[in-house]
Design a protein around this motif. Sequence first.
Motif, short mmCIF file in Angstrom:
data_model
loop_
_atom_site.label_atom_id
_atom_site.label_comp_id
_atom_site.label_asym_id
_atom_site.label_seq_id
_atom_site.Cartn_x
_atom_site.Cartn_y
_atom_site.Cartn_z
N LEU A 135 -6.89 -0.83 10.35
CA LEU A 135 -8.33 -0.63 10.24
C LEU A 135 -8.98 -1.71 9.38
O LEU A 135 -10.04 -2.26 9.74
CB LEU A 135 -8.61 0.76 9.65
CG LEU A 135 -10.10 1.11 9.41
CD1 LEU A 135 -10.87 1.07 10.71
CD2 LEU A 135 -10.22 2.46 8.73
N VAL A 136 -8.34 -2.03 8.26
CA VAL A 136 -8.88 -3.07 7.38
C VAL A 136 -8.92 -4.42 8.10
O VAL A 136 -9.90 -5.17 7.99
CB VAL A 136 -8.04 -3.15 6.09
CG1 VAL A 136 -8.44 -4.37 5.27
CG2 VAL A 136 -8.21 -1.89 5.26
N ILE A 160 0.84 -1.20 0.00
CA ILE A 160 0.00 0.00 0.00
C ILE A 160 0.88 1.26 0.00
O ILE A 160 0.61 2.23 -0.73
CB ILE A 160 -0.94 -0.03 1.21
CG1 ILE A 160 -1.95 -1.18 1.07
CG2 ILE A 160 -1.67 1.30 1.37
CD1 ILE A 160 -2.84 -1.36 2.28
N LYS A 172 0.84 5.89 7.59
CA LYS A 172 -0.56 5.94 7.17
C LYS A 172 -1.02 4.58 6.63
O LYS A 172 -2.14 4.14 6.90
CB LYS A 172 -0.73 7.01 6.11
CG LYS A 172 -0.58 8.43 6.62
CD LYS A 172 -0.80 9.45 5.51
CE LYS A 172 -0.66 10.89 6.03
NZ LYS A 172 -0.87 11.89 4.96
N ALA A 173 -0.14 3.92 5.88
CA ALA A 173 -0.50 2.60 5.34
C ALA A 173 -0.69 1.59 6.45
O ALA A 173 -1.61 0.76 6.41
CB ALA A 173 0.59 2.13 4.37
N LYS A 177 0.99 4.12 -2.88
CA LYS A 177 0.71 5.54 -2.61
C LYS A 177 1.88 6.43 -3.04
O LYS A 177 1.68 7.53 -3.59
CB LYS A 177 0.42 5.73 -1.12
CG LYS A 177 -0.91 5.16 -0.65
CD LYS A 177 -1.11 5.40 0.82
CE LYS A 177 -2.46 4.88 1.30
NZ LYS A 177 -3.58 5.63 0.71
N GLU A 216 -3.98 2.22 8.01
CA GLU A 216 -5.03 1.76 7.10
C GLU A 216 -5.18 0.25 7.14
O GLU A 216 -6.30 -0.29 7.19
CB GLU A 216 -4.70 2.22 5.68
CG GLU A 216 -5.74 1.84 4.65
CD GLU A 216 -5.39 2.35 3.26
OE1 GLU A 216 -5.93 1.81 2.27
OE2 GLU A 216 -4.55 3.29 3.17
#
Length: 509
Positions: free
Chosen positions: A286-287, A257, A279-280, A261, A283
């Motif tokens: 969260l996923v 990811i 940030k990845a 990006k 993310e």
Amino acid sequence: MDTPVVVAVALVAIVGGAVLGALARSMWASQGMKAARAEARRIEAEARARQKELILEAKDEKLRLGREAEEEARARRTELAGQERRLVQRDEQLDQRSEMLEQRDRKLLERERDLDKSKEDLARATQDQVAALERVAGLSADDAKSMLMEAVRAEAEHDAVKIARAIERSAREEAQDKARDIVLTAMQRVAADHTAEHTVSVVHLPSDEMKGRIIGREGRNIRALEQATGIDLIIDDTPETVILSGFDPVRREVARIALTKLLADGRIHPGRIEEVVAKARAEVELVMRQAGETAAYEAGVPGLPAEIIQLLGRLKYRTSYGQNVLNHVVETSHLAAVIAAEIGADVQIAKMGGLLHDIGKAVDHEVEGPHAAIGAQIAQRHNLPFKVINAIAAHHQEVEYACQEAPIVQVADAISASRPGARGEGMDTYVKRLEDLQAIAESFGGVERSFAVQAGREVRILVRPEEIDDLTATRLARDIVKKIEEQLTYPGQIKVTVIRETRAVEYAK
């Protein structure tokens, strides 16, 4: 009239009235006393009459009680006399029985002496017969006994194998029918994809020029990216492709990811790399949490601890033989629930055990040990039910089953893993497994040739009929199955078929 006269008259009248009143009261009092005396005499007379009646009633009651007491005493005496007669009769009967028992004892003693004498005579006769038989047969008693025992043992073993074979065939047919019904019901009710999901470890570049920007001046960009993610970036001659290499699938996904990006943004330098990787990582966390919650919801297992949900979500990026592990555990949970409902087991425990049976694979690259034991430790740390812990620990038979739901989870795991299209297997591994199957089969005596067929799910063994009979073939199949179970690791089950064939060939000339 003069006043003194009036006064005198009044006084006389008053005195006369007082005298008359006193006389009247005296007369009334005298009459009252007479009436009271008369009433007292009347009451006294009535009391004396009542006293006489009570005395008479008491005498009658005394006579009645005396008669009843005498009658009761006579009845008691009669009853005691009857009991005494019965006791006397019982004593006489006991005396008779005692005499009979004494006579019986004497007879038994005599019979026992006769039996002892007969035993001695029989023993002498047996010894004489044994000696005569030894002279005729030329064998000792011990040798004859050994020969007889060997013959009986061989015959008993032969009969036992026949009976065991018949029982095994009947039990296998019934068990296969029942198991087939349960498995078919479970598979019909659980819909699953036939195409397995694979983790992506390759990032495609818009052009080969991006490889230089990813490497950076003196390799600072690629070092920063590898250091931040813990993943090795392989940039070779493959056009427009960067390969991500690492054992941790979550880190590999973070790197994928982040790199995607960075390529989309175009700004690639160490400071930007650390920011994008952070940030990845957020993310991906969260996923994973959302994936874990979705899996628990689909499996119908609410109330799991947050850490368990997070670990469950990590399985989204984990594959086993090409099969996505998160999809596999959800499918296993559905299958276990259906099987548990069919046989009357605890459906909720089966669901939870099926969902969490591979939870150890989320951290098995960080913690030493088999993933089943790791998963059981995680479940125990979060105080999950004991049956769930046992189902997780025993789904590869590394520990003993302690509940009915544990083998259900193992069966559901095998169904999910071995269904068509569930897993992929490398050619080398596949060929090696077939060779190992044939080697195990041919390691037994009497085997002529062996063939692994049906993608290694069956091995057919040809035996030499002059060395292996029908009953020995059954025993050989069982021994080969046991050795395969001990030495090989394989999905599903392997059928072992022993073929014994006798051919008679003649030529007409």
